[in-house]
Design a protein around this motif. Structure first.
Motif, PDB file in Angstrom:
ATOM      1  N   GLY A  73      24.013  -3.558  19.431  1.00 18.68           N
ATOM      2  CA  GLY A  73      23.910  -4.106  18.121  1.00 18.68           C
ATOM      3  C   GLY A  73      22.412  -4.237  17.868  1.00 18.68           C
ATOM      4  O   GLY A  73      22.068  -3.947  16.590  1.00 18.68           O
ATOM      5  N   ILE A  74      21.482  -4.506  18.567  1.00 17.91           N
ATOM      6  CA  ILE A  74      20.100  -4.595  18.333  1.00 17.91           C
ATOM      7  C   ILE A  74      19.477  -3.285  18.094  1.00 17.91           C
ATOM      8  O   ILE A  74      18.777  -3.019  17.029  1.00 17.91           O
ATOM      9  N   ILE A  75      19.849  -2.169  18.847  1.00 18.12           N
ATOM     10  CA  ILE A  75      19.281  -0.703  18.581  1.00 18.12           C
ATOM     11  C   ILE A  75      19.965  -0.161  17.106  1.00 18.12           C
ATOM     12  O   ILE A  75      19.069   0.377  16.318  1.00 18.12           O
TER      13      ILE A  75
ATOM     14  N   CYS B  94      25.300  -3.301  33.040  1.00 14.19           N
ATOM     15  CA  CYS B  94      26.166  -3.163  32.196  1.00 14.19           C
ATOM     16  C   CYS B  94      26.028  -1.703  31.634  1.00 14.19           C
ATOM     17  O   CYS B  94      25.080  -1.227  30.851  1.00 14.19           O
ATOM     18  N   VAL B  95      27.209  -0.729  31.530  1.00 11.84           N
ATOM     19  CA  VAL B  95      27.138   0.553  31.378  1.00 11.84           C
ATOM     20  C   VAL B  95      27.973   0.748  30.177  1.00 11.84           C
ATOM     21  O   VAL B  95      29.403   0.332  30.500  1.00 11.84           O
TER      22      VAL B  95
ATOM     23  N   VAL C 125      26.049  -4.794  27.426  1.00 11.77           N
ATOM     24  CA  VAL C 125      25.480  -3.520  26.571  1.00 11.77           C
ATOM     25  C   VAL C 125      25.980  -3.384  25.310  1.00 11.77           C
ATOM     26  O   VAL C 125      25.112  -2.894  24.353  1.00 11.77           O
ATOM     27  N   GLU C 126      26.795  -4.163  24.807  1.00 11.71           N
ATOM     28  CA  GLU C 126      27.341  -4.080  23.524  1.00 11.71           C
ATOM     29  C   GLU C 126      26.566  -4.769  22.914  1.00 11.71           C
ATOM     30  O   GLU C 126      26.189  -4.345  21.550  1.00 11.71           O
TER      31      GLU C 126
ATOM     32  N   ALA D 136      23.829   4.218  28.030  1.00 11.83           N
ATOM     33  CA  ALA D 136      22.753   3.199  28.161  1.00 11.83           C
ATOM     34  C   ALA D 136      23.221   2.258  29.425  1.00 11.83           C
ATOM     35  O   ALA D 136      24.886   2.026  29.610  1.00 11.83           O
ATOM     36  N   ALA D 137      22.431   1.842  30.279  1.00 13.09           N
ATOM     37  CA  ALA D 137      22.672   0.719  31.384  1.00 13.09           C
ATOM     38  C   ALA D 137      21.519  -0.274  31.197  1.00 13.09           C
ATOM     39  O   ALA D 137      20.492  -0.297  31.312  1.00 13.09           O
ATOM     40  N   LEU D 138      22.175  -1.655  30.859  1.00 16.61           N
ATOM     41  CA  LEU D 138      21.338  -2.561  30.821  1.00 16.61           C
ATOM     42  C   LEU D 138      21.522  -3.507  32.057  1.00 16.61           C
ATOM     43  O   LEU D 138      22.562  -3.980  32.578  1.00 16.61           O
ATOM     44  N   GLU D 139      20.153  -3.564  32.582  1.00 22.84           N
ATOM     45  CA  GLU D 139      20.030  -4.685  33.638  1.00 22.84           C
ATOM     46  C   GLU D 139      20.159  -6.191  33.126  1.00 22.84           C
ATOM     47  O   GLU D 139      19.195  -6.469  32.666  1.00 22.84           O
TER      48      GLU D 139
END
Length: 357
Positions: A298-300, A174-175, A293-294, A215-218
């Protein structure tokens, strides 16, 4: 000839004890206790004027209750049943009034308990009970948005299919970018948390510029590939795509992205065409929340940015990279639970509700 004080009131047998009990009991209504006190003072020989001063009523009131006792005894002090049906307040009528916009003369956007109580001539507590019973909360407001994408069904099905049944021997990422992250520095050092005291900081701050986090979330592992850049044009986005490709060499990549213009730039399309192992899946318009990735953004934001202090943009970027490193050491898979059918059913309900209003 001067008026003579009224003679002492003669009490019936056993009434003194009962009247005294009324004046002492906490469960006796205030009006009844007051009448009992008037009669007892009258029986002790106090004048009507003295009784009025002591009890805090008018002289005619004292005379009236003396006469009532003389005529009917204790029964004459008790309130009589009133004629007519007791007043009944229908909570449905209150809720109906609540759902109607307040008149223009009030100049408000929604009802409060006090304002509606005054408008309906009832008590505040009655309004509050009706709202609790029917779950009405006029002070709350929420936003909504539904997608007008003509390919809504196909895109929802495609993206959710990737989440729930990812392709074998492929990586789903997710990018997206989080832009305009401010490097804010407080004008005084923060005061650390102590027992009984939260962390404290000044309300004012200094601005030192902004940064954009790509960011790219795997989704299978929760691992994040990130890059901080000064701008978020298509040039920066294309450079980040190349970084992702280097991070996952010789692997089929499926990228979930939103419809931001930089993601569909001609140069980006040309690079994707030259790299067929990278496949893009776009979320529907106005549905970027489908990009997982949204969630990580929110976490960061909560854990590293919102309460952070940054002396410069390089300092901000260094702390973002430090968070990503720490996150990857403790990462966990991101699990999608909603089916495409559930999402589309909710979207249809929102459209129907909006059309009805």
């Amino acid at each position: 000839m001067a008026n003579r004080p009224a003679p002492a009131l003669s009490l019936r047998d056993g009434d003194r004890e009962e009247l005294a009990r009324w004046t002492r009991s906490s469960s006796t209504r205030a009006g009844l206790a007051q009448r009992a006190r008037i009669v007892l003072l009258a029986a002790d020989g106090s004048s009507n004027t003295e009784i009025a001063d002591k009890v805090g009523v008018s002289r005619p009131t004292v005379i009236s209750w003396r006469k009532r006792y003389q005529d009917k005894g204790i029964d004459g002090l008790v309130d009589q049943e009133r004629s007519g049906r007791p007043r009944h307040i229908d909570h449905r009528e209150i809720v109906s009034a609540t759902l109607t916009p307040p008149p223009k003369k009030y100049g408000v956007t929604h009802w409060s308990t006090r304002l509606l109580a005054k408008h309906l001539s009832v008590g505040d507590a009655t309004i509050a009970r009706a709202w609790r019973e029917y779950g009405v909360q006029p002070w709350r407001s929420q936003t909504f948005k539904f997608s007008t994408d003509p390919e809504l069904v196909a895109k929802v099905t495609d993206v959710v299919g990737l989440y729930l049944n990812p392709p074998e021997n492929a990586v789903v990422l997710c990018v997206d970018e989080k832009s305009q992250i401010q490097a804010l520095d407080r004008t005084a050092p923060m005061l650390p948390m102590q027992p009984g005291l939260p962390e404290r900081r000044t309300h004012d701050y200094k601005r030192h510029g902004t940064s954009t986090l790509f960011a790219a979330l795997e989704i299978a592992t929760g691992q994040v590939t990130g890059a901080c850049k000064n701008r978020h044009r298509h040039q920066e986005f294309l450079a980040f795509l190349k970084q992702i490709a280097r991070a996952y060499p010789d692997q089929e990549l499926h990228l979930v992205m939103d419809n931001y213009a930089a993601h569909k730039h001609t140069n980006v399309k040309a690079w994707l065409a030259a790299n067929p192992r990278v496949v893009v899946h776009f979320t529907p318009t106005h549905a970027s929340w489908m990009n997982m990735v949204e969630i990580w953004f929110g976490i960061i934001e909560r854990q590293a940015i919102h309460r952070g202090t940054f002396t410069s943009v390089p300092d901000l970027n260094a702390k973002i990279r430090a968070f990503i490193t720490g996150w990857n050491n403790r990462s966990h898979p991101f699990v999608w639970t909603k089916t495409a059918e559930q999402i589309l059913a909710k979207a249809n309900r929102q459209k129907t509700s909006n059309a009805a209003h």
